[in-house]
Design an enzyme around this catalytic site. Structure first.
Site, short mmCIF file in Angstrom:
data_model
loop_
_atom_site.label_atom_id
_atom_site.label_comp_id
_atom_site.label_asym_id
_atom_site.label_seq_id
_atom_site.Cartn_x
_atom_site.Cartn_y
_atom_site.Cartn_z
N HIS A 271 44.50 112.45 67.57
CA HIS A 271 44.27 111.12 66.99
C HIS A 271 42.80 110.90 66.68
CE1 HIS A 271 43.06 110.54 71.15
NE2 HIS A 271 42.35 109.50 70.73
N ASP B 128 40.26 107.57 67.10
CA ASP B 128 40.30 106.25 67.74
C ASP B 128 40.24 105.17 66.66
OD1 ASP B 128 38.12 107.38 70.46
OD2 ASP B 128 40.30 107.54 70.17
N HIS C 26 40.72 114.15 67.74
CA HIS C 26 40.56 114.75 69.07
C HIS C 26 41.85 114.56 69.86
CE1 HIS C 26 39.30 110.51 69.34
NE2 HIS C 26 39.62 110.55 70.60
N ARG D 145 43.55 114.97 86.20
CA ARG D 145 42.30 114.75 85.46
C ARG D 145 42.15 113.27 85.17
NH1 ARG D 145 41.18 114.46 79.76
NH2 ARG D 145 38.94 114.63 79.41
C1 LIG Z 1 43.19 100.62 70.19
C2 LIG Z 1 43.66 101.66 70.89
C3 LIG Z 1 44.99 102.26 70.70
C4 LIG Z 1 44.92 103.51 71.64
C5 LIG Z 1 43.99 103.04 72.73
C6 LIG Z 1 42.88 102.39 71.94
C7 LIG Z 1 42.04 103.49 71.27
C8 LIG Z 1 42.79 104.84 71.20
C9 LIG Z 1 44.28 104.68 70.87
C10 LIG Z 1 45.17 105.90 71.22
C11 LIG Z 1 44.67 106.58 72.52
C12 LIG Z 1 45.22 106.97 70.10
C13 LIG Z 1 46.33 108.01 70.40
C14 LIG Z 1 47.70 107.35 70.54
C15 LIG Z 1 47.73 106.24 71.62
C16 LIG Z 1 49.10 105.55 71.54
C17 LIG Z 1 47.66 106.87 73.02
O1 LIG Z 1 47.97 108.07 73.17
O2 LIG Z 1 47.30 106.18 73.98
C18 LIG Z 1 46.57 105.25 71.30
C19 LIG Z 1 46.28 104.02 72.19
C20 LIG Z 1 47.38 102.96 72.15
O3 LIG Z 1 47.90 102.63 71.05
O4 LIG Z 1 47.72 102.49 73.26
O1 LIG Z 2 40.90 111.68 78.15
C1 LIG Z 2 40.23 112.16 77.21
O2 LIG Z 2 39.40 113.08 77.36
C2 LIG Z 2 40.39 111.59 75.80
C3 LIG Z 2 41.21 110.31 75.79
C4 LIG Z 2 41.19 109.67 74.41
O3 LIG Z 2 40.87 110.30 73.40
C5 LIG Z 2 41.58 108.26 74.28
O4 LIG Z 2 42.03 107.66 75.29
O5 LIG Z 2 41.43 107.74 73.12
FE LIG Z 3 40.56 108.94 71.71
#
Ligand SMILES: C=C1C[C@]23C[C@H]1CC[C@H]2[C@]1(C)CCC[C@@](C)(C(=O)O)[C@H]1[C@@H]3C(=O)O
Ligand SMILES: O=C(O)CCC(=O)C(=O)O
Ligand SMILES: [Fe+2]
Length: 379
Positions: free
Chosen positions: A244, A246, A300, A310
Site C-alpha cells: 500500500h 499511506d 510498502h 514484531r
Molecule cells: C488512514 C489510514 C488507513 C490505514 C491506516 C491509516 C494509514 C495506512 C492505511 C493502511 C495501513 C494501508 C494498508 C491497508 C490498511 C487497511 C491496513 O492494512 O491497515 C490501511 C489502514 C486502514 O484502512 O485501517
Molecule cells: O509495520 C510496519 O513496518 C509498516 C506498517 C505500515 O505501513 C502501516 O501501518 O501503514
Molecule cells: Fe504504511
C-alpha cells in the site's frame, strides 16, 4: 479452536454492513498453527520472498537543523528532497525525541495486546471507523487478510484537545489504562512536533515558503496506530500489512529490532533494516497531492516471521479534517498541471474506511470517486 469462517462474496474490498458472522481470529492460538485459514494466504504474485535485498535509505541527522543552523537545514532539506524524488523513504536520527519515551511506547503495547481477546475487544473498531482495536480486519475484508492486530486512535494538536489520547484510553479501557494514555499522549505530541519540523524541510526542498506546510499542519488531527504482528508458521504465504501507499500526509514509523518493513523500489521489494535510534519517515498520498505529484507516495508492506512477534509504532500526520488539500500555486505550472482535484482529508479518510482498501492506486480511485460524487450531488 473453532473458527466461524465467513463465506464472503467480495474479494478483499471493504465489507458492507456485516450481515455474516465474521471470522473470529485469536492470534494467541493461530500463531502456533500451520493450518491457516485461506483468507490469510496471499496470491502467489504477492507472497514475500526470503531475504530480500536491503534498501540503502538516506540517514538524515536533524541535530543541526533542530538547533537552528541554516546550513544544516539546507543540507537536510536537500537530502529529504532527493529521497522524496526517488522512493519517498528516509531515516531521521538525532530527532529530539526522548529514547526513554520511545521505549515506553513499545513496552506499553504489550500491556494492551497481551490481554485476552475479549479484553482487547472492549476497544473493538466499529465498521467504517478508523479508531479502535482490529484483529486482522476479519470483519472488514474477506481475503488477503493482514497478519496483525492494530490499535488506532486520534491525536489532535488543536488547542483544547491536548488530552484526547489520554481520554481515549481512560474512557475506552478504564482507569487501569490511563498510564498507557499518558505515554501515548506524550509520544504523539513528540511525533507532531517532529512532523512539523519535517514539513519545514519538505517546504524548503520544494521551493515554497519554509513555513507553508508547517502552518498547514499546525492544527493537525492525526492518527496513531500500534501494529502488533504475531509470529506466523507460514511467513512466506502471509503478509503482516499488505502492499500500500499511506493515504495520509506523512508517516513517522518506529519499528522494533525484529525487522519486516519493505519498500517497493525499481520493481523490487527491498527491506529497511531496523534501527532503534531512527524513525522511518515516508510521505503519503495526501502530501503527494499537496506537492502536486512532484513527490511520490511510495509502495510498502510488512512481512512476518515464524518465531518472534514484531511491533511498530506508526504516527500518521493528517491535516485538520476540513482543510482543503490543494497544492501551493508555485507547484502548478505547464510542466506540472494539477495532478489531483481539491479535496478535504475527511473525504479521503471516509473513502479508505468505507469504500476502498488503501493500496497503490488509492488516489486514482479516490479522484474518480470524489468527482463522480460531486457531479451526482451537483445534479
Ligand atoms: C488512514 C489510514 C488507513 C490505514 C491506516 C491509516 C494509514 C495506512 C492505511 C493502511 C495501513 C494501508 C494498508 C491497508 C490498511 C487497511 C491496513 O492494512 O491497515 C490501511 C489502514 C486502514 O484502512 O485501517
Ligand atoms: O509495520 C510496519 O513496518 C509498516 C506498517 C505500515 O505501513 C502501516 O501501518 O501503514
Ligand atoms: Fe504504511
Amino acid at each position: 479452536m473453532t473458527i466461524n469462517c465467513m463465506i464472503a462474496s467480495e474479494p478483499s474490498m471493504p465489507q458492507s454492513a456485516a450481515k455474516k458472522a465474521p471470522l473470529i481470529f485469536d492470534a494467541k492460538q493461530l500463531q502456533h498453527q500451520t493450518a491457516i485459514p485461506p483468507q490469510f494466504i496471499w496470491p502467489d504474485d504477492e507472497k514475500p520472498s526470503a531475504d530480500p535485498p536491503e534498501l540503502d535509505v538516506p540517514l538524515i541527522d536533524l541535530r543541526g537543523f533542530l538547533s537552528g543552523d541554516p546550513a544544516a537545514a539546507r543540507r537536510a532539506s536537500d537530502l529529504v528532497g532527493e529521497a522524496c524524488r526517488k522512493h519517498g523513504f528516509f531515516l531521521v536520527v538525532n530527532h529530539g525525541v526522548d529514547e526513554a519515551l520511545v521505549a515506553a511506547a513499545h513496552r506499553k503495547m504489550d500491556d494492551f495486546f497481551l490481554q485476552p481477546l475479549p479484553d482487547k475487544q472492549r476497544a473493538a473498531r466499529k465498521l467504517g471507523e478508523h479508531c479502535g482495536y482490529a484483529s486482522s480486519f476479519t470483519g472488514r475484508f474477506s481475503a488477503k487478510l493482514p497478519w496483525k492486530e492494530t490499535l488506532s486512535f486520534e491525536y489532535s494538536a488543536k488547542s483544547g484537545e491536548h488530552h484526547i489520547v489520554e481520554d481515549y484510553f481512560t474512557n475506552t479501557l478504564g482507569q487501569d489504562f490511563t498510564h498507557l494514555g499518558k505515554v501515548y499522549q506524550e509520544y504523539c505530541s513528540s511525533m507532531s512536533r517532529l512532523s512539523l519540523g519535517i514539513m519545514e524541510l519538505l517546504g524548503m526542498s520544494l521551493g515554497v515558503e519554509r513555513c507553508h506546510f508547517k502552518e498547514f499542519f499546525e492544527a493537525n488531527e492525526s492518527i496513531m496506530r500500534l501494529n502488533y504482528y504475531p509470529p506466523c508458521q507460514r511467513p512466506y504465504e502471509t503478509l503482516g500489512t499488505g502492499p500500500h501507499c499511506d493515504p495520509t500526509s506523512l508517516t513517522i514509523l518506529h519499528q522494533d529490532s525484529v525487522g519486516g518493513l519493505q519498500v517497493h523500489v525499481d520493481g523490487q521489494w527491498r527491506s529497511i533494516a531496523p534501527n532503534v535510534d531512527a524513525f522511518v519517515v515516508n510521505i503519503g498520498d495526501t502530501f503527494m497531492a499537496l506537492s502536486n505529484g512532484r513527490y511520490n507516495s511510495c509502495l510498502h508492506r510488512a512481512v512476518v516471521n515464524s518465531t518472534t512477534s514484531r511491533k511498530s509504532l506508526a504516527f500518521f500526520l493528517c491535516p485538520d479534517k476540513n482543510r482543503v488539500v490543494r497544492p501551493p500555486p508555485q507547484l502548478v505550472d505547464a510542466a506540472f498541471p494539477r495532478a489531483y482535484p481539491d479535496f478535504d482529508w475527511a473525504d479521503l479518510l471516509e473513502f479508505t474506511q468505507k469504500h476502498y482498501r488503501a493500496d497503490m492506486n488509492t488516489m486514482t480511485s479516490f479522484s474518480t470517486w470524489i468527482n463522480d460524487r460531486r457531479v451526482t450531488h451537483h445534479v
